[in-house]
Scaffold this active site. Structure first.
Site, PDB file in Angstrom:
ATOM      1  N   GLU A  62      -5.202   1.359   2.583  1.00  0.00           N
ATOM      2  CA  GLU A  62      -5.038   0.264   3.529  1.00  0.00           C
ATOM      3  C   GLU A  62      -5.092   0.758   4.968  1.00  0.00           C
ATOM      4  O   GLU A  62      -5.652   0.089   5.841  1.00  0.00           O
ATOM      5  CB  GLU A  62      -3.700  -0.442   3.272  1.00  0.00           C
ATOM      6  CG  GLU A  62      -3.542  -1.761   4.021  1.00  0.00           C
ATOM      7  CD  GLU A  62      -2.997  -1.621   5.434  1.00  0.00           C
ATOM      8  OE1 GLU A  62      -3.071  -2.584   6.214  1.00  0.00           O
ATOM      9  OE2 GLU A  62      -2.489  -0.526   5.768  1.00  0.00           O
ATOM     10  N   GLU A  63      -4.525   1.930   5.233  1.00  0.00           N
ATOM     11  CA  GLU A  63      -4.464   2.428   6.614  1.00  0.00           C
ATOM     12  C   GLU A  63      -5.833   2.753   7.193  1.00  0.00           C
ATOM     13  O   GLU A  63      -5.983   2.883   8.404  1.00  0.00           O
ATOM     14  CB  GLU A  63      -3.558   3.663   6.693  1.00  0.00           C
ATOM     15  CG  GLU A  63      -2.074   3.380   6.429  1.00  0.00           C
ATOM     16  CD  GLU A  63      -1.400   2.537   7.501  1.00  0.00           C
ATOM     17  OE1 GLU A  63      -2.098   2.098   8.446  1.00  0.00           O
ATOM     18  OE2 GLU A  63      -0.189   2.294   7.394  1.00  0.00           O
ATOM     19  N   ASP A  99       3.597  -6.247   4.217  1.00  0.00           N
ATOM     20  CA  ASP A  99       3.412  -5.215   5.242  1.00  0.00           C
ATOM     21  C   ASP A  99       4.495  -5.387   6.295  1.00  0.00           C
ATOM     22  O   ASP A  99       5.422  -6.177   6.126  1.00  0.00           O
ATOM     23  CB  ASP A  99       2.014  -5.292   5.850  1.00  0.00           C
ATOM     24  CG  ASP A  99       1.409  -3.911   6.083  1.00  0.00           C
ATOM     25  OD1 ASP A  99       2.086  -3.076   6.724  1.00  0.00           O
ATOM     26  OD2 ASP A  99       0.290  -3.661   5.618  1.00  0.00           O
ATOM     27  N   HIS A 108       0.822  -1.223   0.000  1.00  0.00           N
ATOM     28  CA  HIS A 108       0.000   0.000   0.000  1.00  0.00           C
ATOM     29  C   HIS A 108       0.851   1.266   0.000  1.00  0.00           C
ATOM     30  O   HIS A 108       1.904   1.340   0.633  1.00  0.00           O
ATOM     31  CB  HIS A 108      -1.012   0.006   1.146  1.00  0.00           C
ATOM     32  CG  HIS A 108      -0.443   0.049   2.541  1.00  0.00           C
ATOM     33  ND1 HIS A 108      -0.174   1.224   3.201  1.00  0.00           N
ATOM     34  CD2 HIS A 108      -0.130  -0.939   3.406  1.00  0.00           C
ATOM     35  CE1 HIS A 108       0.273   0.963   4.409  1.00  0.00           C
ATOM     36  NE2 HIS A 108       0.317  -0.340   4.564  1.00  0.00           N
ATOM     37  N   HIS A 150       4.019   2.419  13.260  1.00  0.00           N
ATOM     38  CA  HIS A 150       3.096   3.550  13.390  1.00  0.00           C
ATOM     39  C   HIS A 150       3.610   4.610  14.364  1.00  0.00           C
ATOM     40  O   HIS A 150       2.835   5.406  14.895  1.00  0.00           O
ATOM     41  CB  HIS A 150       1.689   3.089  13.798  1.00  0.00           C
ATOM     42  CG  HIS A 150       0.924   2.472  12.674  1.00  0.00           C
ATOM     43  ND1 HIS A 150      -0.441   2.355  12.682  1.00  0.00           N
ATOM     44  CD2 HIS A 150       1.331   1.953  11.486  1.00  0.00           C
ATOM     45  CE1 HIS A 150      -0.846   1.782  11.555  1.00  0.00           C
ATOM     46  NE2 HIS A 150       0.217   1.523  10.821  1.00  0.00           N
TER      47      HIS A 150
END
Length: 382
Positions: free
Chosen positions: A227-228, A248, A75, A328
């Site tokens: 995607e997030e 990922d 992504h 993140h």
């Protein structure tokens, strides 16, 4: 391009692409620029592609057979923020785009993107930022998005100042990646999730193109843009893919088994187990090729694969990961992990289709594979 006998991953190319991607802002909902950059890269590689209405990319590498199709997905979108309110003090209240802690937003340098081409620089700060004013309250205020605010580098000291500047509720905030590539192979940056995966996938595509390798079955390279926020690969498959590998991050943290310097195969995430056969096929490739690897299970995690299944696609899915510390947040990866990931993907696309029966949506019991199918040790079955 120069023709080689054996496809090889170009480490320098991977790192160069990664740096260019990291320097291109792409929070979910504002991905047009990075879509154009990746599309241009595919053109340079001579790989045909098409775009969905909103900009998800489907690139096509033709194989000796057209079915059962494969796909690999990464992504392009990242975390970010959005203006929730214009505050009386001339600051901005924010809400996150995607799931991330305001703890990691504090101190971030950002760009606000508004209407009519407006861009402003600024910093996300705790609402109580100065120890000279708030004393020990700077350490006791809660960690929450309601306790941070955006200070624009403009003459804004009231809500009216913000309005005159042209700032609006709903303006998008892109957080600086601030990448740092160290000589020892470590890479520190925001948004390595999933731009590191995108760079690895493009490096695989380049290796195939430069070597002139003909893969056994069609493989689609998918680059998603949401995607997030949970949408991911739900709208780019078109029903013709039998095997989907999602790229990922694997979380390097206490209680996890992710390989920081190799590739990690997820056996299950919050959406459930991944395909038994496809996952073990990839594990076998790691063993055969001597690729450093591990297995892991993620409790609070989902990927493009989950969105693809939830959209109604009956496909085999697997999740392969690069090792990422502080996902993140203030993320870190090592280039060895990205190279291991790329090597596994390169081995996979050169292997025969897992099951020829998967070319059809429905089939008899006679050719349905069992968990103990011995042909899996050979990397494929009829």
């Amino acid at each position: 391009m120069t023709r080689k006998t054996t496809p090889r991953i170009d480490r320098d190319y991977l790192l160069d692409v990664l740096q260019r991607l990291l320097l291109t802002p792409s929070p979910s909902g504002m991905t047009d620029e990075i879509v154009v950059k990746v599309s241009n890269e595919l053109e340079q590689l001579g790989i045909p592609y098409s775009l969905t209405r909103r900009g998800a990319i489907r690139a096509d590498i033709e194989g000796a057979r057209h079915s059962p199709d494969r796909a690999i997905v990464a992504h392009l979108d990242t975390l970010g923020a959005m203006v929730k309110q214009l505050k009386p003090n001339g600051r901005l209240e924010l809400v996150p785009i995607g799931f991330w802690s305001s703890r990691f937003a504090e101190g971030a340098r950002v760009t606000l993107y508004g209407d009519d081409g407006l861009t402003c620089r600024g910093t996300i700060l705790p609402c109580k930022a100065s120890g000279h004013t708030f004393n020990q309250e700077i350490d006791t205020q809660p960690v929450a998005w309601t306790h941070v605010e955006l200070r624009l580098d403009e003459r804004c000291h009231s809500r009216e100042d913000l309005i005159r500047l042209g700032v609006n509720v709903g303006d998008t905030i892109a957080v600086d990646s601030a990448p740092e590539f160290l000589p020892n192979g470590f890479i520190n940056a925001r948004h390595l999730d999933d731009k590191a995966g995108v760079a690895a996938l493009l490096a695989v595509a380049r290796a195939l193109r430069e070597s002139g390798t003909r893969i056994p079955v069609d493989c689609h390279l998918l680059f998603t843009i949401s995607e997030e926020v949970g949408v991911g690969a739900s709208h780019v498959l078109h029903g013709d893919v039998a095997e989907l590998i999602s790229i990922d991050n694997g979380t390097v943290a206490e209680g996890q088994n992710t390989c920081e310097y190799g590739v990690t195969l997820s056996m299950q995430d919050s959406a459930g187990p991944f395909d038994w056969h496809l996952t073990r096929h990839l594990l076998a490739l790691c063993r055969e090729r001597g690729i450093e690897h591990s297995r892991d299970v993620f409790r609070y995690y989902r990927s493009d694969a989950a969105a693809a299944l939830e959209a109604g696609n009956d496909i085999r899915t697997a999740l392969v990961c690069f090792g990422l510390d502080a996902s993140h947040g203030h993320e870190r990866v090592h280039v060895d992990s990205l190279m291991a990931l790329a090597e596994l993907l390169l081995a996979h696309v050169q292997s025969p289709p897992l099951f020829k029966r998967d070319a059809a949506l429905l089939g008899p019991l006679a050719d349905f594979p069992a968990h103990n199918d011995p042909t899996l040790a050979e990397g494929g079955a009829s």
